[in-house]
Design a protein around this motif. Structure first.
Motif, PDB file in Angstrom:
ATOM      1  N   PHE A  23       0.832  -1.198   0.000  1.00  0.00           N
ATOM      2  CA  PHE A  23       0.000   0.000   0.000  1.00  0.00           C
ATOM      3  C   PHE A  23       0.871   1.254   0.000  1.00  0.00           C
ATOM      4  O   PHE A  23       1.996   1.228   0.490  1.00  0.00           O
ATOM      5  CB  PHE A  23      -0.895   0.032   1.246  1.00  0.00           C
ATOM      6  N   VAL A  24       0.303   2.330  -0.512  1.00  0.00           N
ATOM      7  CA  VAL A  24       0.945   3.634  -0.350  1.00  0.00           C
ATOM      8  C   VAL A  24       0.349   4.264   0.910  1.00  0.00           C
ATOM      9  O   VAL A  24      -0.871   4.427   0.987  1.00  0.00           O
ATOM     10  CB  VAL A  24       0.674   4.553  -1.566  1.00  0.00           C
ATOM     11  N   PRO A  25       1.163   4.601   1.908  1.00  0.00           N
ATOM     12  CA  PRO A  25       0.612   5.194   3.117  1.00  0.00           C
ATOM     13  C   PRO A  25      -0.019   6.559   2.835  1.00  0.00           C
ATOM     14  O   PRO A  25       0.216   7.137   1.773  1.00  0.00           O
ATOM     15  CB  PRO A  25       1.825   5.353   4.041  1.00  0.00           C
ATOM     16  N   ALA A  26      -0.787   7.062   3.794  1.00  0.00           N
ATOM     17  CA  ALA A  26      -1.378   8.388   3.658  1.00  0.00           C
ATOM     18  C   ALA A  26      -0.266   9.417   3.509  1.00  0.00           C
ATOM     19  O   ALA A  26       0.839   9.242   4.018  1.00  0.00           O
ATOM     20  CB  ALA A  26      -2.243   8.699   4.876  1.00  0.00           C
ATOM     21  N   GLY A  27      -0.579  10.494   2.824  1.00  0.00           N
ATOM     22  CA  GLY A  27       0.421  11.540   2.641  1.00  0.00           C
ATOM     23  C   GLY A  27       0.762  11.700   1.181  1.00  0.00           C
ATOM     24  O   GLY A  27       0.774  10.727   0.436  1.00  0.00           O
ATOM     25  N   PRO A  28       1.029  12.933   0.765  1.00  0.00           N
ATOM     26  CA  PRO A  28       1.238  13.211  -0.655  1.00  0.00           C
ATOM     27  C   PRO A  28       2.537  12.616  -1.205  1.00  0.00           C
ATOM     28  O   PRO A  28       2.640  12.342  -2.384  1.00  0.00           O
ATOM     29  CB  PRO A  28       1.277  14.737  -0.721  1.00  0.00           C
ATOM     30  N   SER A  29       3.555  12.446  -0.349  1.00  0.00           N
ATOM     31  CA  SER A  29       4.854  11.981  -0.828  1.00  0.00           C
ATOM     32  C   SER A  29       5.302  10.792  -0.007  1.00  0.00           C
ATOM     33  O   SER A  29       5.364  10.862   1.214  1.00  0.00           O
ATOM     34  CB  SER A  29       5.893  13.101  -0.710  1.00  0.00           C
ATOM     35  N   ASN A  30       5.591   9.713  -0.675  1.00  0.00           N
ATOM     36  CA  ASN A  30       5.995   8.499   0.018  1.00  0.00           C
ATOM     37  C   ASN A  30       7.005   7.720  -0.807  1.00  0.00           C
ATOM     38  O   ASN A  30       7.052   7.837  -2.029  1.00  0.00           O
ATOM     39  CB  ASN A  30       4.783   7.592   0.270  1.00  0.00           C
ATOM     40  N   THR A  31       7.811   6.958  -0.128  1.00  0.00           N
ATOM     41  CA  THR A  31       8.717   6.016  -0.786  1.00  0.00           C
ATOM     42  C   THR A  31       8.440   4.655  -0.169  1.00  0.00           C
ATOM     43  O   THR A  31       8.568   4.488   1.038  1.00  0.00           O
ATOM     44  CB  THR A  31      10.189   6.421  -0.548  1.00  0.00           C
ATOM     45  N   VAL A  32       7.985   3.733  -0.987  1.00  0.00           N
ATOM     46  CA  VAL A  32       7.500   2.449  -0.470  1.00  0.00           C
ATOM     47  C   VAL A  32       8.151   1.301  -1.228  1.00  0.00           C
ATOM     48  O   VAL A  32       8.228   1.319  -2.451  1.00  0.00           O
ATOM     49  CB  VAL A  32       5.966   2.341  -0.631  1.00  0.00           C
ATOM     50  N   LEU A  33       8.603   0.318  -0.473  1.00  0.00           N
ATOM     51  CA  LEU A  33       9.149  -0.903  -1.077  1.00  0.00           C
ATOM     52  C   LEU A  33       7.986  -1.815  -1.443  1.00  0.00           C
ATOM     53  O   LEU A  33       7.117  -2.098  -0.615  1.00  0.00           O
ATOM     54  CB  LEU A  33      10.056  -1.594  -0.067  1.00  0.00           C
TER      55      LEU A  33
END
Ligand SMILES: [Zn+2]
Lengths: 204, 261
Positions: free
Chosen positions: B216-226
């Protein structure tokens, strides 16, 4: 183990006790000796800093047994990495506390901490005997100085900084806990640290 | 996340009030920002003073245990910087690369030399703090010394065979960085609007004709996710909007589909 340390001239000289217990210069010297495998220097380093590092860890993990484990782990890393510390790049105290803090934060964010945390910490802390020596009186003066510096922060800055630093919460979690707009907590934490730094007269 | 945003993360980073993805992104920024390097050193010093307010003596048994254990632990060697060390290669996918004119090389080298000591100090401290978590990896900005452990996300971002795939969605961008050799991919989102109430952004990897859940992409406009799953064999990645908790199959239409071929 001989109570000696190698000094730049190549000669062996004992580590002066008073220097070791005073400010960063002595701690940096002890770390240098540790990097050469001097276990006696490490014992002195431990004695000079353990109450501060353990207190920080205990405040964050809030459990005596876990705080002891985390502190032990931190000191083993300090020993292992002592050659990587360079006094020109920051104070020894700052380096030690950073290592202890990071370990404590890692622990409270792990599932292990949740499973094992008990609520006895507060009771134990209040029940702890208070045997005030001269050294402790000095420490109290240091603590007062820092508390006064904290009072110069705005309430939001102080709250956000304390939740993040002592609570081990991320700035996003702090924002939710304090009902701050997303992105605001990190700014409050930074502003609070800058004010604390400047009030304490630390080098920017 | 633009540069102003990332600078403002310095305080939270200095006191470990960031998650792994933010730490990875900030460290990529830190390698090239002497302003943040200096600021972090001073903010860590300030934070360290807070421990004067919580002094508590540990039990004597702890001292005995620590002193017993160190005698069986070898001190790691100091970091050795080679004069001939190649310029550190930085992969910072969220920042457009600036072409370096030959004239600026000399000043860049001087700048790197000036900030190197502080970086190494930060690196050494970070390594000491991270040692217990396993998986030692070399960090590009430590001149070839095993100073800092990289998170899985950082490993992908810094991988030699990292490939970038970008998708623009109005003001938002989704960038996938994939390393076939690591069999992992990372997604970097910027300006992503919040998912509707009760919904989440779910990630998918396309394996053959099947979309496989990848996180999932967490809440928030900018994220870096594996992303979870085998990125090397995937033909592409997708983002969909799903009910909180996620779905077993993607809801169509997708927010974005990014092809790897
Ligand atoms: Zn910066």
């Amino acid at each position: 183990m001989v109570n000696m340390t190698l000094v730049p001239g190549g000669e062996l000289s004992p580590v002066p006790e008073t220097r070791a217990l005073s400010a960063g210069g002595g701690l940096a010297g002890l770390l240098k000796a540790c990097s050469l495998g001097d276990e006696t220097a490490f014992a002195k380093l431990y004695d000079a800093t353990a109450a501060r590092l353990f207190g920080l860890v205990l405040r964050t993990v809030r459990d005596q047994a876990q705080a002891e484990e985390v502190t032990q782990d931190a000191y083993l890393d300090i020993w292992r990495n002592s050659a990587r510390f360079d006094p020109d790049r920051g104070s020894a105290t700052s380096w030690l506390m950073m290592i202890g803090h990071r370990k404590a934060v890692d622990r409270v964010r792990s599932a292990e901490a949740t499973r094992r945390r008990d609520t006895a910490y507060e009771a134990r802390e209040q029940a702890a005997p208070f045997d005030q020596t001269t050294e402790e009186a000095h420490r109290n003066l240091d603590a007062q100085r820092v508390r006064r510096a904290l009072e110069t922060l705005t309430e939001t800055q102080r709250g956000a900084l304390e939740l993040a630093y002592f609570g081990g919460y991320t700035h996003r979690e702090v924002a939710i806990m304090m009902d701050l707009p997303l992105g605001t907590a990190k700014t409050r934490i930074r502003d609070g640290l800058i004010r604390l730094r400047d009030t304490l007269g630390l080098e920017p | 996340m633009n540069d102003d945003d990332i600078h403002s993360l310095s305080g939270a980073y200095a006191i470990d009030a960031v998650d792994d993805a933010e730490r990875a992104r900030f460290e990529a920024h830190l390698a090239g920002c002497s302003q943040c390097q200096a600021e972090i050193a001073s903010l860590r010093a300030a934070a360290g003073e807070l421990s004067l307010t919580t002094i508590t003596a540990p039990p004597p048994s702890l001292r005995a245990a620590v002193l017993r254990d160190i005698s069986s632990i070898r001190v790691l060697p100091p970091e050795v910087t080679s004069e001939a060390a190649p310029a550190p290669k930085l992969v910072t996918p969220s920042t457009p690369s600036t072409p370096s004119a030959p004239a600026s090389l000399e000043s860049k080298r001087a700048e790197r030399a000036r900030r190197a000591p502080l970086l190494q100090w930060l690196a050494g401290a970070a390594a000491a703090a991270a040692l217990a978590t396993g998986g030692l990896v070399w960090h590009p900005w430590s001149s070839g010394t095993p100073a800092v452990q990289l998170t899985a996300t950082q490993q992908v971002l810094h991988a030699k065979d990292a490939e970038r795939f970008q998708k623009k969605l109005d003001a938002a961008t989704a960038t996938i960085v994939r390393s076939p050799s690591l069999n992992k991919a990372v997604i970097i989102t910027t300006n992503l609007p919040a998912a509707p109430e009760g919904k989440v952004y779910e990630l998918w990897l396309q394996q053959g004709a099947t979309m496989v859940k990848a996180g999932f992409v967490p809440a928030g406009p900018s994220n870096t996710v594996l992303l979870h799953g085998n990125a090397a064999t995937a033909a592409g990645a997708g983002i969909t909007i799903e009910p909180a908790g996620g779905s077993e199959t993607p809801t169509l239409p997708p927010v974005a589909l990014i092809s790897f071929v």
